[in-house]
Design a protein around this motif. Structure first.
Motif, mmCIF file in Angstrom:
data_model
loop_
_atom_site.group_PDB
_atom_site.id
_atom_site.type_symbol
_atom_site.label_atom_id
_atom_site.label_comp_id
_atom_site.label_asym_id
_atom_site.label_seq_id
_atom_site.Cartn_x
_atom_site.Cartn_y
_atom_site.Cartn_z
ATOM 1 N N LYS A 1 0.786 -0.999 0.099
ATOM 2 C CA LYS A 1 0.087 -0.031 0.088
ATOM 3 C C LYS A 1 0.852 1.278 0.040
ATOM 4 O O LYS A 1 1.528 1.359 0.731
ATOM 5 C CB LYS A 1 -1.077 0.019 1.180
ATOM 6 C CG LYS A 1 -1.811 1.075 1.178
ATOM 7 C CD LYS A 1 -2.952 1.018 2.193
ATOM 8 C CE LYS A 1 -4.177 1.928 2.182
ATOM 9 N NZ LYS A 1 -5.061 1.717 3.279
ATOM 10 N N GLU B 1 0.983 5.302 0.095
ATOM 11 C CA GLU B 1 -0.018 6.258 0.446
ATOM 12 C C GLU B 1 0.673 7.706 0.465
ATOM 13 O O GLU B 1 2.085 7.962 0.821
ATOM 14 C CB GLU B 1 -0.516 6.441 1.943
ATOM 15 C CG GLU B 1 -1.664 5.144 2.016
ATOM 16 C CD GLU B 1 -1.884 4.925 3.581
ATOM 17 O OE1 GLU B 1 -1.065 4.359 4.244
ATOM 18 O OE2 GLU B 1 -3.159 5.302 3.820
ATOM 19 N N SER C 1 0.513 11.815 0.539
ATOM 20 C CA SER C 1 -0.159 12.908 1.210
ATOM 21 C C SER C 1 0.648 14.271 0.822
ATOM 22 O O SER C 1 1.571 14.621 1.561
ATOM 23 C CB SER C 1 -0.377 12.647 2.520
ATOM 24 O OG SER C 1 -1.235 13.468 3.180
ATOM 25 N N THR D 1 -3.853 7.035 -2.858
ATOM 26 C CA THR D 1 -3.286 5.601 -2.355
ATOM 27 C C THR D 1 -3.294 4.854 -3.548
ATOM 28 O O THR D 1 -4.219 4.819 -4.417
ATOM 29 C CB THR D 1 -4.363 5.430 -1.496
ATOM 30 O OG1 THR D 1 -4.597 6.362 -0.499
ATOM 31 C CG2 THR D 1 -4.027 3.838 -0.765
ATOM 32 N N SER E 1 -3.004 0.551 -4.005
ATOM 33 C CA SER E 1 -2.846 -0.690 -3.340
ATOM 34 C C SER E 1 -2.752 -1.902 -4.252
ATOM 35 O O SER E 1 -1.862 -2.251 -4.723
ATOM 36 C CB SER E 1 -3.769 -0.751 -2.069
ATOM 37 O OG SER E 1 -5.086 -0.748 -2.677
#
Ligand SMILES: Nc1ncnc2c1ncn2[C@@H]1O[C@H](COP(=O)(O)OP(=O)(O)OP(=O)(O)O)[C@@H](O)[C@H]1O
Ligand SMILES: [Mg+2]
Length: 233
Positions: A2, A4, A6, A25, A27
């Motif tokens: 995963k 992520e 930001s 995101t 995955s």
């Protein structure tokens, strides 16, 4: 796996950010980014691969903050980049190109024969200089070089660039097979929406470094929005 991302910002020169707050995101499967020339796709790809330093924001991989990692560390963390323009070693043979990539990642290259099975053209032309192959074949070699590093995530920067429509179809098929067989996640930077439609679960529209809109490819209206956006590019 995963990934992520930001509030990610970065640029090519100090004081001039090009990517202005990337937020997403990834995955399983494939996430696409589409935007015209200069939208910041390459800058984002280079930042995710660690070649360009972020000026703000965070990148985590399976919860581990990798924002400070450079490109070598990120390869070891499982992130491989297929750069824009492919960048294979033209004078080296096809086989040597794969071996160099395996060596750089500290892998012994057991996957070499598996990659040659998947892309028979790489076996057929294994002793030829990479530069003697067609654009589509070189793209497959560049992808083979990434896979041999056993990544969890492959970032492809405009893989369809310069390919014929048939070569793009073949590439889409190959990438779909890779996602299935290797449990690898793809991030695709593109101006070619057709390739993204065939592969991605989510496509993010980029313009001037901003994330304009996220499209859910399971929805008809979002697929149409993607089509409208790239026809307008
Ligand atoms: N090496 C560089 N140094 C400084 N600025 C750059 C450099 N490369 C690109 N830029 C600028 O950064 C912005 C984003 O460019 P980038 O190449 O990341 O976009 P892109 O979406 O990949 O475009 P393309 O579709 O043409 O590959 C543009 O304004 C571009 O002019
Ligand atoms: Mg680019």
């Amino acid at each position: 796996m995963k990934l992520e991302v930001s509030g990610l910002r970065s640029g090519y020169r100090q004081g001039v950010d090009v990517v202005l707050g990337a937020e997403f995101t990834a995955s399983t499967g494939a996430v696409g980014f589409i935007g015209r020339n200069g939208a910041g796709k390459t800058c984002l790809a280079q930042t995710l691969s660690g070649a360009i330093k972020a000026t703000a924001g965070t990148v985590t991989l399976d919860g581990v903050d990798i924002t400070g990692q450079g490109s070598r560390e990120r390869v070891r963390s499982g992130i491989s980049l297929v750069p824009e323009g492919r960048l294979v070693f033209g004078q080296l043979s096809v086989r040597e190109n794969l071996e160099v990539a395996a060596f750089a990642a500290g892998k012994r290259g057991e996957r070499l024969s598996r990659i040659e099975e998947r892309f028979p053209i790489l076996r057929e032309k294994r002793d030829r200089p990479a530069a003697s192959m067609s654009g589509g074949e070189q793209q497959l070699l560049a992808i083979g070089r990434a896979i041999i590093q056993e990544p969890a995530l492959i970032i492809l920067d405009e893989p369809s660039l310069g390919l014929s429509p048939i070569a793009v179809d073949n590439l889409t098929e190959s990438l779909r097979g890779i996602v299935q067989d290797y449990e690898v996640t793809l991030i695709l930077m593109e101006q070619n929406g057709e390739l993204l439609t065939g592969l991605c679960d989510e496509v993010i529209l980029m313009d001037d470094g901003e994330f304009v809109r996220s499209l859910d490819m399971s929805k008809d209206e979002d697929q149409q929005a993607l089509e409208a956006s790239y026809l307008g590019l």
